[in-house]
Design a protein around this motif. Structure first.
Motif, PDB file in Angstrom:
ATOM      1  N   HIS A 230      11.469   9.619  -2.993  1.00 42.89           N
ATOM      2  CA  HIS A 230      10.488   9.912  -1.942  1.00 42.89           C
ATOM      3  C   HIS A 230       9.284   8.980  -2.034  1.00 42.89           C
ATOM      4  CE1 HIS A 230      12.300  14.094  -2.613  1.00 42.89           C
ATOM      5  NE2 HIS A 230      12.771  13.677  -1.459  1.00 42.89           N
ATOM      6  N   LEU A 231       8.872   8.696  -3.266  1.00 38.29           N
ATOM      7  CA  LEU A 231       7.706   7.831  -3.440  1.00 38.29           C
ATOM      8  C   LEU A 231       8.023   6.397  -3.004  1.00 38.29           C
ATOM      9  CD1 LEU A 231       4.772   7.755  -4.360  1.00 38.29           C
ATOM     10  CD2 LEU A 231       5.551   7.395  -6.708  1.00 38.29           C
ATOM     11  N   GLU A 232       9.230   5.932  -3.351  1.00 39.70           N
ATOM     12  CA  GLU A 232       9.632   4.584  -2.922  1.00 39.70           C
ATOM     13  C   GLU A 232       9.740   4.508  -1.401  1.00 39.70           C
ATOM     14  OE1 GLU A 232      13.103   3.926  -5.355  1.00 39.70           O
ATOM     15  OE2 GLU A 232      11.932   2.736  -6.802  1.00 39.70           O
ATOM     16  N   GLU A 233      10.200   5.577  -0.791  1.00 42.39           N
ATOM     17  CA  GLU A 233      10.326   5.627   0.677  1.00 42.39           C
ATOM     18  C   GLU A 233       8.955   5.445   1.342  1.00 42.39           C
ATOM     19  OE1 GLU A 233      12.514   9.009   3.160  1.00 42.39           O
ATOM     20  OE2 GLU A 233      10.434   9.585   2.749  1.00 42.39           O
ATOM     21  N   VAL A 234       7.951   6.194   0.889  1.00 40.80           N
ATOM     22  CA  VAL A 234       6.637   6.088   1.535  1.00 40.80           C
ATOM     23  C   VAL A 234       5.987   4.739   1.219  1.00 40.80           C
ATOM     24  CG1 VAL A 234       5.381   7.412  -0.243  1.00 40.80           C
ATOM     25  CG2 VAL A 234       4.422   7.227   2.028  1.00 40.80           C
ATOM     26  N   LEU A 235       6.173   4.257  -0.018  1.00 40.21           N
ATOM     27  CA  LEU A 235       5.591   2.955  -0.390  1.00 40.21           C
ATOM     28  C   LEU A 235       6.172   1.825   0.461  1.00 40.21           C
ATOM     29  CD1 LEU A 235       5.493   3.373  -4.272  1.00 40.21           C
ATOM     30  CD2 LEU A 235       3.497   2.914  -2.811  1.00 40.21           C
ATOM     31  N   ALA A 236       7.446   1.964   0.850  1.00 40.13           N
ATOM     32  CA  ALA A 236       8.115   0.903   1.608  1.00 40.13           C
ATOM     33  C   ALA A 236       7.711   0.887   3.077  1.00 40.13           C
ATOM     34  CB  ALA A 236       9.629   1.063   1.490  1.00 40.13           C
ATOM     35  N   SER A 237       7.231   2.025   3.593  1.00 41.93           N
ATOM     36  CA  SER A 237       7.014   2.096   5.044  1.00 41.93           C
ATOM     37  C   SER A 237       5.561   2.328   5.447  1.00 41.93           C
ATOM     38  CB  SER A 237       7.879   3.220   5.618  1.00 41.93           C
ATOM     39  OG  SER A 237       7.539   4.439   4.986  1.00 41.93           O
ATOM     40  N   CYS A 238       4.671   2.533   4.465  1.00 36.72           N
ATOM     41  CA  CYS A 238       3.305   2.955   4.801  1.00 36.72           C
ATOM     42  C   CYS A 238       2.426   1.794   5.262  1.00 36.72           C
ATOM     43  CB  CYS A 238       2.667   3.607   3.579  1.00 36.72           C
ATOM     44  SG  CYS A 238       2.487   2.481   2.189  1.00 36.72           S
ATOM     45  N   LYS A 239       1.337   2.152   5.958  1.00 33.90           N
ATOM     46  CA  LYS A 239       0.236   1.212   6.180  1.00 33.90           C
ATOM     47  C   LYS A 239      -0.796   1.373   5.065  1.00 33.90           C
ATOM     48  CE  LYS A 239      -0.985   2.099  10.546  1.00 33.90           C
ATOM     49  NZ  LYS A 239      -0.158   2.763  11.564  1.00 33.90           N
ATOM     50  N   VAL A 240      -1.071   2.655   4.727  1.00 36.38           N
ATOM     51  CA  VAL A 240      -1.983   2.971   3.617  1.00 36.38           C
ATOM     52  C   VAL A 240      -1.131   3.544   2.483  1.00 36.38           C
ATOM     53  CG1 VAL A 240      -3.968   4.362   2.901  1.00 36.38           C
ATOM     54  CG2 VAL A 240      -3.794   3.566   5.279  1.00 36.38           C
ATOM     55  N   PRO A 241      -1.128   2.918   1.312  1.00 40.43           N
ATOM     56  CA  PRO A 241      -0.305   3.461   0.223  1.00 40.43           C
ATOM     57  C   PRO A 241      -0.921   4.740  -0.347  1.00 40.43           C
ATOM     58  CG  PRO A 241      -1.605   1.617  -0.575  1.00 40.43           C
ATOM     59  CD  PRO A 241      -1.880   1.727   0.904  1.00 40.43           C
ATOM     60  N   PRO A 242      -0.087   5.636  -0.874  1.00 34.94           N
ATOM     61  CA  PRO A 242      -0.637   6.847  -1.492  1.00 34.94           C
ATOM     62  C   PRO A 242      -1.566   6.497  -2.652  1.00 34.94           C
ATOM     63  CG  PRO A 242       1.773   6.732  -1.763  1.00 34.94           C
ATOM     64  CD  PRO A 242       1.379   5.596  -0.906  1.00 34.94           C
ATOM     65  N   ALA A 243      -2.678   7.230  -2.746  1.00 37.07           N
ATOM     66  CA  ALA A 243      -3.615   7.024  -3.851  1.00 37.07           C
ATOM     67  C   ALA A 243      -3.209   7.845  -5.063  1.00 37.07           C
ATOM     68  CB  ALA A 243      -5.034   7.394  -3.413  1.00 37.07           C
ATOM     69  N   VAL A 244      -2.514   8.960  -4.825  1.00 35.47           N
ATOM     70  CA  VAL A 244      -2.238   9.928  -5.897  1.00 35.47           C
ATOM     71  C   VAL A 244      -0.833  10.504  -5.731  1.00 35.47           C
ATOM     72  CG1 VAL A 244      -2.886  12.236  -6.777  1.00 35.47           C
ATOM     73  CG2 VAL A 244      -4.681  10.595  -6.166  1.00 35.47           C
ATOM     74  N   LEU A 245      -0.180  10.740  -6.866  1.00 33.50           N
ATOM     75  CA  LEU A 245       1.030  11.570  -6.909  1.00 33.50           C
ATOM     76  C   LEU A 245       0.723  12.752  -7.829  1.00 33.50           C
ATOM     77  CD1 LEU A 245       4.133  12.166  -6.540  1.00 33.50           C
ATOM     78  CD2 LEU A 245       4.449  10.915  -8.684  1.00 33.50           C
ATOM     79  N   GLN A 246       0.790  13.955  -7.285  1.00 31.88           N
ATOM     80  CA  GLN A 246       0.529  15.140  -8.109  1.00 31.88           C
ATOM     81  C   GLN A 246       1.841  15.879  -8.364  1.00 31.88           C
ATOM     82  OE1 GLN A 246      -1.251  19.458  -7.347  1.00 31.88           O
ATOM     83  NE2 GLN A 246      -2.868  17.932  -7.039  1.00 31.88           N
ATOM     84  N   VAL A 247       2.230  15.983  -9.630  1.00 32.19           N
ATOM     85  CA  VAL A 247       3.487  16.652  -9.999  1.00 32.19           C
ATOM     86  C   VAL A 247       3.319  17.491 -11.261  1.00 32.19           C
ATOM     87  CG1 VAL A 247       5.013  14.882  -8.980  1.00 32.19           C
ATOM     88  CG2 VAL A 247       4.250  14.633 -11.346  1.00 32.19           C
ATOM     89  N   GLU A 248       4.314  18.316 -11.519  1.00 27.65           N
ATOM     90  CA  GLU A 248       4.341  19.098 -12.767  1.00 27.65           C
ATOM     91  C   GLU A 248       4.430  18.132 -13.953  1.00 27.65           C
ATOM     92  OE1 GLU A 248       7.395  22.142 -12.939  1.00 27.65           O
ATOM     93  OE2 GLU A 248       7.086  22.443 -15.101  1.00 27.65           O
ATOM     94  N   PHE A 249       3.575  18.354 -14.942  1.00 27.84           N
ATOM     95  CA  PHE A 249       3.536  17.443 -16.094  1.00 27.84           C
ATOM     96  C   PHE A 249       2.977  18.170 -17.315  1.00 27.84           C
ATOM     97  CE2 PHE A 249       1.026  14.265 -18.590  1.00 27.84           C
ATOM     98  CZ  PHE A 249       2.064  13.428 -18.974  1.00 27.84           C
ATOM     99  N   HIS A 250       3.747  18.150 -18.384  1.00 27.49           N
ATOM    100  CA  HIS A 250       3.336  18.761 -19.653  1.00 27.49           C
ATOM    101  C   HIS A 250       4.255  18.195 -20.731  1.00 27.49           C
ATOM    102  CE1 HIS A 250       6.831  21.195 -18.737  1.00 27.49           C
ATOM    103  NE2 HIS A 250       6.256  21.605 -17.619  1.00 27.49           N
ATOM    104  N   PRO A 251       4.045  18.512 -22.010  1.00 24.88           N
ATOM    105  CA  PRO A 251       4.868  17.869 -23.049  1.00 24.88           C
ATOM    106  C   PRO A 251       6.372  18.105 -22.926  1.00 24.88           C
ATOM    107  CG  PRO A 251       2.889  18.753 -24.039  1.00 24.88           C
ATOM    108  CD  PRO A 251       2.901  19.241 -22.611  1.00 24.88           C
ATOM    109  N   ARG A 252       6.799  19.133 -22.206  1.00 26.79           N
ATOM    110  CA  ARG A 252       8.246  19.328 -22.030  1.00 26.79           C
ATOM    111  C   ARG A 252       8.792  18.634 -20.778  1.00 26.79           C
ATOM    112  NH1 ARG A 252       8.705  25.733 -23.536  1.00 26.79           N
ATOM    113  NH2 ARG A 252       8.070  25.528 -25.715  1.00 26.79           N
TER     114      ARG A 252
END
Ligand code: A2P
Length: 285
Positions: free
Chosen positions: A157-179
């Motif tokens: 999904h991130l590659e899709e938006v990066l390939a087609s956008c005029k303004v690139p995303p500034a942030v990706l917010q996802v689940e993230f922890h040591p596991r």
């Protein structure tokens, strides 16, 4: 001064934000936001689907003067809900601005790659994402959104938006922890100038009883939650601890007066097993 990260827009985002999922009711929200402002939080993360934008906006408007703060001193994030993906996106973006009662939103994210009501394999998901992104770009160009980004996006999904956008995303917010250390997504973000931001740093609470994390916490005399949050911010990754308890809000925000040793950092990173505690977005079309 706030500990912050530089976004690809040129503006800065505080490294610690208050997560507000499940925070409900004006009285409760006033108390929690008040505790957060007193503890030094300058970043508040909400979303249309949390159904608290009105109360968060009202709490901030009423409490900022009490803490001697201006709108410009804080950073507010909200998100486009999955039912509003596609044709509904422009109206939904405006609705978030109206509900928060803010002239501008610092960061606005597409909350989820899929569209509510569409089957996972429906090709319209991709078209809707593109339409939503165009709506966010339009509000960005009008200065109503100071930065735009995505949440729960996978590499694809991130590659899709990066390939087609005029303004690139500034942030990706996802689940993230040591596991769930998200190696692939972090590498892509680093390579493309997207700020990687963490939610559910405590694994919705599951990591709080992990023996290895408990041991690190004991060793440095901090709470387990502080250790988990520090592990992320020490890597330059913004965190969004959520708590409805004033004392935990206070402690969760106190992350910059201690440091984890490289050994402890590695020990925590070594817990990775790809375990998710929140919704799994990897199967979304
Ligand atoms: P509470 O609101 O009672 O504090 P995550 O951010 O990983 O999704 O986890 C959020 C959950 O962790 C919430 O249910 C919150 O409950 C709890 N929590 C937040 N901070 C702490 C803390 N310092 N110690 C223990 N539990 C916490």
């Amino acid at each position: 001064p706030q500990h912050s990260v530089l976004l690809n827009t040129g503006s800065r985002m505080p490294l610690v934000g208050l997560g507000t999922y499940k925070l409900r009711g004006l009285e409760n929200i006033m108390l929690t936001v008040d505790a957060a402002l007193a503890a030094g939080y300058r970043h508040f993360d909400t979303a249309a689907v949390y159904r608290n934008e009105v109360e968060i906006g009202q709490a901030l408007r009423e409490l900022l003067p009490k803490h001697g703060l201006l709108r410009a001193d804080i950073f507010v994030t909200s998100k486009l809900g999955p039912r509003d993906q596609g044709p509904m996106a422009p109206a939904a973006c405006q609705r978030s601005l109206d509900q928060l009662g803010l002239e501008y939103i610092d960061l606005f994210l597409v909350h989820w790659p899929g569209t509510q009501g569409l089957r996972v394999e429906d090709p319209q998901n991709s078209g809707n994402r593109a339409q939503s992104w165009t709506a966010l770009e339009e509000l960005y160009s009008r200065g109503k959104f100071r930065a735009i980004g995505v949440s729960n996006y996978t590499v694809r999904h991130l590659e899709e938006v990066l390939a087609s956008c005029k303004v690139p995303p500034a942030v990706l917010q996802v689940e993230f922890h040591p596991r769930l250390v998200q190696t692939e997504l972090r590498a892509l973000c680093a390579q493309r100038g997207v700020c990687f931001e963490a939610y559910s740093s405590l694994g919705t609470g599951a990591l709080l009883s992990d023996p290895a994390v408990l041991e690190v916490a004991k060793g440095c005399g901090r709470t387990v939650a502080q250790v988990l949050l520090r592990w992320a911010v020490q890597q330059g990754i913004p965190v969004l601890p959520k708590s409805c308890n004033a004392s935990r809000v206070q402690k969760n925000g106190q992350l910059f007066d201690f440091e984890l040793s490289q050994e402890d950092m590695d020990k925590l990173t070594g817990l990775d097993c790809g375990q998710r505690y929140c919704w799994d977005p990897t199967s979304v079309a």
